[in-house]
Every structure is written in structure tokens, then in C-alpha cells.
Design a protein around this motif. Structure first.
Motif, PDB file in Angstrom:
ATOM      1  N   TYR A  32       0.836  -1.263  -0.023  1.00  0.00           N
ATOM      2  CA  TYR A  32       0.134   0.021   0.019  1.00  0.00           C
ATOM      3  C   TYR A  32       1.019   1.142  -0.173  1.00  0.00           C
ATOM      4  CZ  TYR A  32      -4.373   2.329   1.427  1.00  0.00           C
ATOM      5  OH  TYR A  32      -5.525   3.137   1.481  1.00  0.00           O
ATOM      6  N   ARG A  83     -14.895  18.913  -3.168  1.00  0.00           N
ATOM      7  CA  ARG A  83     -15.366  19.111  -1.870  1.00  0.00           C
ATOM      8  C   ARG A  83     -14.993  20.507  -1.550  1.00  0.00           C
ATOM      9  NH1 ARG A  83     -16.424  15.706   3.518  1.00  0.00           N
ATOM     10  NH2 ARG A  83     -17.954  16.953   4.216  1.00  0.00           N
ATOM     11  N   TYR A  95     -13.465  14.164   4.648  1.00  0.00           N
ATOM     12  CA  TYR A  95     -13.278  13.116   3.827  1.00  0.00           C
ATOM     13  C   TYR A  95     -13.313  13.780   2.159  1.00  0.00           C
ATOM     14  CZ  TYR A  95     -13.869   8.505   1.371  1.00  0.00           C
ATOM     15  OH  TYR A  95     -13.934   7.241   0.700  1.00  0.00           O
ATOM     16  N   ASP A 108      -8.935   9.041  -2.347  1.00  0.00           N
ATOM     17  CA  ASP A 108     -10.086   9.351  -1.496  1.00  0.00           C
ATOM     18  C   ASP A 108      -9.575   9.640  -0.219  1.00  0.00           C
ATOM     19  OD1 ASP A 108      -9.580   6.672  -0.885  1.00  0.00           O
ATOM     20  OD2 ASP A 108     -11.757   6.441  -0.285  1.00  0.00           O
ATOM     21  N   SER A 122      -4.302  12.682   3.710  1.00  0.00           N
ATOM     22  CA  SER A 122      -3.957  11.106   4.366  1.00  0.00           C
ATOM     23  C   SER A 122      -4.551  10.206   3.412  1.00  0.00           C
ATOM     24  CB  SER A 122      -4.638  10.965   5.845  1.00  0.00           C
ATOM     25  OG  SER A 122      -4.125   9.733   6.123  1.00  0.00           O
ATOM     26  N   ILE A 123      -3.689   9.775   2.689  1.00  0.00           N
ATOM     27  CA  ILE A 123      -3.972   9.171   1.309  1.00  0.00           C
ATOM     28  C   ILE A 123      -4.287   7.618   1.286  1.00  0.00           C
ATOM     29  CG2 ILE A 123      -2.883  11.055  -0.114  1.00  0.00           C
ATOM     30  CD1 ILE A 123      -0.539   9.023  -0.823  1.00  0.00           C
ATOM     31  N   ALA A 124      -4.818   7.116   0.377  1.00  0.00           N
ATOM     32  CA  ALA A 124      -5.217   5.729   0.196  1.00  0.00           C
ATOM     33  C   ALA A 124      -4.230   5.378  -0.906  1.00  0.00           C
ATOM     34  CB  ALA A 124      -6.506   5.658  -0.383  1.00  0.00           C
ATOM     35  N   PHE A 177     -16.059  13.644  16.249  1.00  0.00           N
ATOM     36  CA  PHE A 177     -15.441  12.743  14.886  1.00  0.00           C
ATOM     37  C   PHE A 177     -15.093  13.687  13.718  1.00  0.00           C
ATOM     38  CE2 PHE A 177     -16.755  10.505  11.338  1.00  0.00           C
ATOM     39  CZ  PHE A 177     -16.116   9.391  11.356  1.00  0.00           C
ATOM     40  N   GLU A 204      -7.205   7.932  15.450  1.00  0.00           N
ATOM     41  CA  GLU A 204      -5.664   7.914  14.899  1.00  0.00           C
ATOM     42  C   GLU A 204      -4.687   8.827  15.257  1.00  0.00           C
ATOM     43  OE1 GLU A 204      -6.730   5.994  10.568  1.00  0.00           O
ATOM     44  OE2 GLU A 204      -7.729   8.287  10.948  1.00  0.00           O
ATOM     45  N   LEU A 244     -17.293   1.031   4.124  1.00  0.00           N
ATOM     46  CA  LEU A 244     -16.158   1.735   3.907  1.00  0.00           C
ATOM     47  C   LEU A 244     -15.434   1.136   2.436  1.00  0.00           C
ATOM     48  CD1 LEU A 244     -14.626   1.762   7.238  1.00  0.00           C
ATOM     49  CD2 LEU A 244     -15.398   3.793   5.871  1.00  0.00           C
ATOM     50  N   TYR A 265     -19.892  14.002  -0.309  1.00  0.00           N
ATOM     51  CA  TYR A 265     -18.703  14.542  -0.210  1.00  0.00           C
ATOM     52  C   TYR A 265     -18.270  15.589  -1.404  1.00  0.00           C
ATOM     53  CZ  TYR A 265     -18.723  10.437   2.981  1.00  0.00           C
ATOM     54  OH  TYR A 265     -19.159   9.833   4.082  1.00  0.00           O
TER      55      TYR A 265
HETATM   56  N1  THG Z   1      -7.408   7.051   8.082  1.00  0.00           N
HETATM   57  C1  THG Z   1      -6.280   7.988   7.398  1.00  0.00           C
HETATM   58  N2  THG Z   1      -6.099   7.984   6.121  1.00  0.00           N
HETATM   59  C2  THG Z   1      -6.789   7.097   5.290  1.00  0.00           C
HETATM   60  C3  THG Z   1      -7.654   6.291   5.669  1.00  0.00           C
HETATM   61  C4  THG Z   1      -7.825   6.399   7.091  1.00  0.00           C
HETATM   62  N3  THG Z   1      -6.151   7.195   4.084  1.00  0.00           N
HETATM   63  C5  THG Z   1      -6.461   6.283   3.133  1.00  0.00           C
HETATM   64  C6  THG Z   1      -8.386   5.496   3.400  1.00  0.00           C
HETATM   65  N4  THG Z   1      -8.282   5.477   4.847  1.00  0.00           N
HETATM   66  C7  THG Z   1      -8.995   6.954   2.871  1.00  0.00           C
HETATM   67  N5  THG Z   1     -10.414   6.448   2.729  1.00  0.00           N
HETATM   68  C8  THG Z   1     -11.194   6.682   3.819  1.00  0.00           C
HETATM   69  C9  THG Z   1     -12.788   6.247   3.551  1.00  0.00           C
HETATM   70  C10 THG Z   1     -13.684   6.658   4.548  1.00  0.00           C
HETATM   71  C11 THG Z   1     -13.337   7.122   5.907  1.00  0.00           C
HETATM   72  C12 THG Z   1     -12.006   7.479   5.930  1.00  0.00           C
HETATM   73  C13 THG Z   1     -11.088   7.232   5.056  1.00  0.00           C
HETATM   74  C14 THG Z   1     -14.286   7.316   6.696  1.00  0.00           C
HETATM   75  N6  THG Z   1     -15.572   7.543   6.563  1.00  0.00           N
HETATM   76  C15 THG Z   1     -16.880   7.715   7.418  1.00  0.00           C
HETATM   77  C16 THG Z   1     -17.924   6.877   6.996  1.00  0.00           C
HETATM   78  O1  THG Z   1     -17.994   6.348   5.877  1.00  0.00           O
HETATM   79  O2  THG Z   1     -18.757   6.562   7.700  1.00  0.00           O
HETATM   80  C17 THG Z   1     -17.202   8.988   7.540  1.00  0.00           C
HETATM   81  C18 THG Z   1     -16.867  10.174   6.782  1.00  0.00           C
HETATM   82  C19 THG Z   1     -17.501  11.412   6.823  1.00  0.00           C
HETATM   83  O3  THG Z   1     -18.652  11.342   6.795  1.00  0.00           O
HETATM   84  O4  THG Z   1     -16.904  12.493   6.755  1.00  0.00           O
HETATM   85  O5  THG Z   1     -13.797   7.471   7.777  1.00  0.00           O
HETATM   86  O6  THG Z   1      -8.983   5.476   7.445  1.00  0.00           O
HETATM   87  N7  THG Z   1      -5.895   8.705   8.297  1.00  0.00           N
END
Ligand code: THG
Length: 374
Positions: A32, A83, A95, A108, A122-124, A177, A204, A244, A265
Motif C-alpha cells: 500500500y 469538496r 473526507y 479518496d 492522508s492518502i489511499a 468525530f 488515529e 467503507l 462529499y
Molecule cells: N485514515 C487515515 N487515512 C486514510 C484512511 C483512514 N487514508 C486512506 C483511506 N483510509 C481513505 N479512505 C477513507 C474512507 C472513509 C473514511 C475514511 C477514510 C471514513 N468514512 C466515514 C464513513 O464512511 O462512515 C465518514 C466520513 C465522513 O462522513 O466525513 O471514515 O482510515 N488517516
């Protein structure tokens, strides 16, 4: 069947938590952002049960940060996401899907606002740093774009609040949150955010000095004994139940944010310039051609998903592909995400899934997976 193993080299940058992860006996890993993401210590099913009942510590250092700092930082962040980011307060996370000029999803990330003129993405798993550097250079923006020495460590599960309160202080219970605070933990400055890739709650911790990885891990490990803390990882079963989506699996640059279901978003009418404005306005007129849906698949546990499984309509025509799949103990069914033709994507539609020759009945469901009555 033989298992794949991978040789570690300097190209696969080490996580600051790698030593502890290996000492705890992690056995399966994925790649990753050109880093190792440890996934399995016992099994997905055991880690799922534990995550839903206790608290886990996750090495998610591979969730790299792209820092954007300087007078044009906000303008640049606005340009790359639909966004609205100007209203993101210092100390807040959003997000924020990144889209190219065609509306294709680049990544995302969670965006964190650190200062008026400073953000982390904070990337995927895709190359955001190079994409954003290229845009900054091409547009002549007055910013610096780089990957800082920052590594997230996640504390996830229903007992995360108690554990973090014990280690960091009672004030952490009030962090909302998707907000974060500056803290000193294990003698090192960190950002502490209420976020994480599970629906079980938690935090985190963004470590900003990779030489302090063991100290940070050990502090939580000792304090976590009374809460049955275990090492864990983003969990396939739990994240599908929670809804997710994973970049690279459930969406790619060939997906647009309408297909991915990211309507909440996006702020398509925002004032700031953004590069996918025309493309998304065009897609909005007709709606996306495909949609990422929840598929409830009847029957016994299926094999793990590796290659695409077809989604078929009643006549046996190919109408989509399964992108993620796991057997859910909670719903006693196989739950999946699938990208299907929009004409067949309505909740309640029945379809078939061809799981490499095993054909099953399936129903498109909403985010609750079952009707509210259950
Ligand atoms: N934490 C951090 N960085 C990340 C991730 C993470 N980078 C890669 C990846 N994960 C990014 N993707 C996401 C996707 C969903 C969420 C967080 C990161 C998430 N979503 C919530 C939900 O869907 O319930 C709410 C989002 C909102 O409503 O704003 O948390 O996990 N540091």
C-alpha cells in the motif's frame, strides 16, 4: 497451494512500527503506497470478532501524508477536489475525494487542516504526491508539496475511548468525530484524531518522528493490557459491513464520484475553482452509467475474492462485477460491493453472482444491509 512471499528491500519503506508488528507475529501483508500493510495476525474472522468487542492497535503507516503548505495551499487543495475546503477549520478533517479533469477518482484521502495555509492529505493507495506536485508546478502555485515523516497508528474498537483517555487524558473523550488535537504522547508531538477505517470507533495518532515508533506502540501496549488490546488491521469483514470503500478495489481512476456514491462529499456549487467542475456537471445531467452497490449474497461462505466475479441479471446477461466480498457473521450472508449498470442498480433488485463457477442469488441492498425491520 504455495503461498507468495516477498523480499523486503529499501524501496519498500519500513513502517516505524514494523519491529513490533513482526514481534507480534503478523503473517500476511499487502502492499500500500509502496509500503507493507500488515493485515493478519490470526485470521480475518477472529480479528473481526475481537475488533467489535475490544480494542486494537493498527500499523497504518502506509496511509501516507501529502503535505501542502504555503500561500496557495487552499487554492491548490480546492482545485483537486469537488469538496469545499475553505470552511474546513484548523483541527478538522474532511473526507475529500480527489478527481482529475474527467471526474476520474485519483484518490479518496482524509484532508486535515493544520493551519490556514497548511494541509495534509492522508492518502489511499495511489501516487498523490507526484500528481499534486505536477499541478502545483504547472500552475505556478506558491506552495511546497512533499511527503513528511508522518505515520498513522490507529487505536480502534469500542474500548478505544477508555484506553486513549488512560494514556493521553480524559479530555480526549471530547474530541469530535473527524477533529484532531495536538498532543505529546510518549514524549513526541502527534496529532490525535477521532477517525479510523472501521465503524467501531476510535482514534488515529499521526506520529511525526519515525524514530519514536516503538515508544508510542509500547505505551499503548502496556496500558492496553487491561482492555484486552490486540494488534490488528483494517478488517475486510468489518469494513464491508460498515460500508467503507477501498480505493483500487471498489473505485479507481475509471470511477467517478457519482458512481462511487460520494454525493455527500461533493460541493459542486462551491465558489473555488476545481478541475472536475465541467466533467461532474456533465455526469450529473444524466447520472452515472454504473453504480457501486451493496450486494447481499445468499448461502454458505464463499471463497475469497481475487479475480472479478460477474454480476448477472435474470436472463444471464453480464451487468457488473463484484469488487469486494466477505462472509459476515453478523448478517449470516456474504456481503459484497459491486459495480453494476445503473439500470440494474436499484435497491431491492435481485441478480445473480457468478463466483468463479458458483452461481448464487443476490439482492441489491442499502447501507443497512437488511431492512430496518430486522
Ligand atoms: N485514515 C487515515 N487515512 C486514510 C484512511 C483512514 N487514508 C486512506 C483511506 N483510509 C481513505 N479512505 C477513507 C474512507 C472513509 C473514511 C475514511 C477514510 C471514513 N468514512 C466515514 C464513513 O464512511 O462512515 C465518514 C466520513 C465522513 O462522513 O466525513 O471514515 O482510515 N488517516
Amino acid at each position: 497451494m504455495s503461498k507468495m512471499t516477498m523480499l523486503l528491500s529499501r524501496r519498500l519503506r519500513p513502517s516505524p512500527f514494523e519491529q513490533r508488528v513482526l514481534e507480534h507475529g503478523a503473517t500476511e501483508f499487502t502492499l500500500y503506497n509502496k509500503m507493507i500493510l500488515p493485515l493478519i495476525y490470526s485470521s480475518y474472522a477472529e480479528q473481526y470478532t475481537h475488533l467489535c468487542e475490544h480494542v486494537q492497535i493498527w500499523d497504518v503507516a502506509c496511509e501516507r501524508q501529502v503535505e501542502i503548505v504555503g500561500p496557495d495551499a487552499l487554492k491548490l487543495v480546492e482545485l483537486i477536489t469537488p469538496r469545499e475546503m475553505g470552511s474546513c477549520a484548523i483541527g478538522q478533517c474532511k473526507y475529500a475525494p480527489l478527481c482529475d479533469e474527467n471526474g476520474g477518482i485519483i484518490n479518496d484521502p482524509i484532508a486535515l487542516r493544520l493551519a490556514e495555509d497548511r494541509f495534509w492529505l492522508s492518502i489511499a493507495d495511489s501516487d498523490v504526491n507526484l500528481w499534486v506536485k505536477g499541478i502545483a508546478y504547472g500552475r505556478g502555485f506558491d506552495v511546497k508539496v512533499f511527503e513528511p515523516d508522518v505515520s498513522p497508528l490507529a487505536i480502534q474498537g469500542p474500548k478505544a475511548n477508555d484506553l486513549v483517555a488512560d494514556v493521553v487524558g480524559e479530555h480526549t473523550r471530547d474530541i469530535k468525530f473527524f477533529w484532531f488535537t495536538d498532543e505529546i504522547i510518549a514524549g513526541t508531538p502527534v496529532k490525535l484524531a477521532r477517525s479510523g477505517w472501521s465503524g467501531q470507533g476510535g482514534f488515529e495518532i499521526y506520529l511525526q518522528d519515525s524514530s519514536k515508533g516503538n515508544d508510542l506502540w509500547d505505551l499503548f501496549w502496556e496500558a492496553g493490557k487491561k482492555y484486552n488490546l490486540q494488534p490488528g488491521a483494517p478488517n475486510l469483514i468489518e469494513r464491508i459491513e460498515t460500508g467503507l470503500k477501498s480505493y483500487g478495489a471498489d473505485m479507481t481512476i475509471d470511477s467517478d464520484p457519482f458512481e462511487a456514491g460520494f454525493e455527500s462529499y461533493m460541493d459542486l456549487d462551491k465558489d473555488a475553482e476545481y478541475m472536475c467542475r465541467e466533467a461532474l456537471a456533465e455526469i450529473a445531467k444524466t447520472g452515472p452509467e454504473k453504480r457501486l452497490v451493496n450486494l447481499f449474497i445468499e448461502g454458505e461462505k464463499l471463497a475469497d475474492l481475487r479475480s472479478d466475479w460477474s454480476v448477472l441479471n435474470g436472463s444471464g446477461d453480464h451487468i457488473g462485477v463484484v469488487t469486494s466480498q466477505a462472509y459476515s457473521p453478523r448478517y449470516e450472508a456474504n456481503l459484497a460491493f459491486a459495480i453494476v449498470d445503473a439500470a440494474h442498480a436499484d435497491v431491492g433488485n435481485t441478480v445473480k453472482v457468478d463466483a468463479e463457477g458458483v452461481v448464487r442469488d443476490a439482492t441489491i441492498r442499502d447501507a443497512r444491509w437488511r431492512e430496518a425491520a430486522n
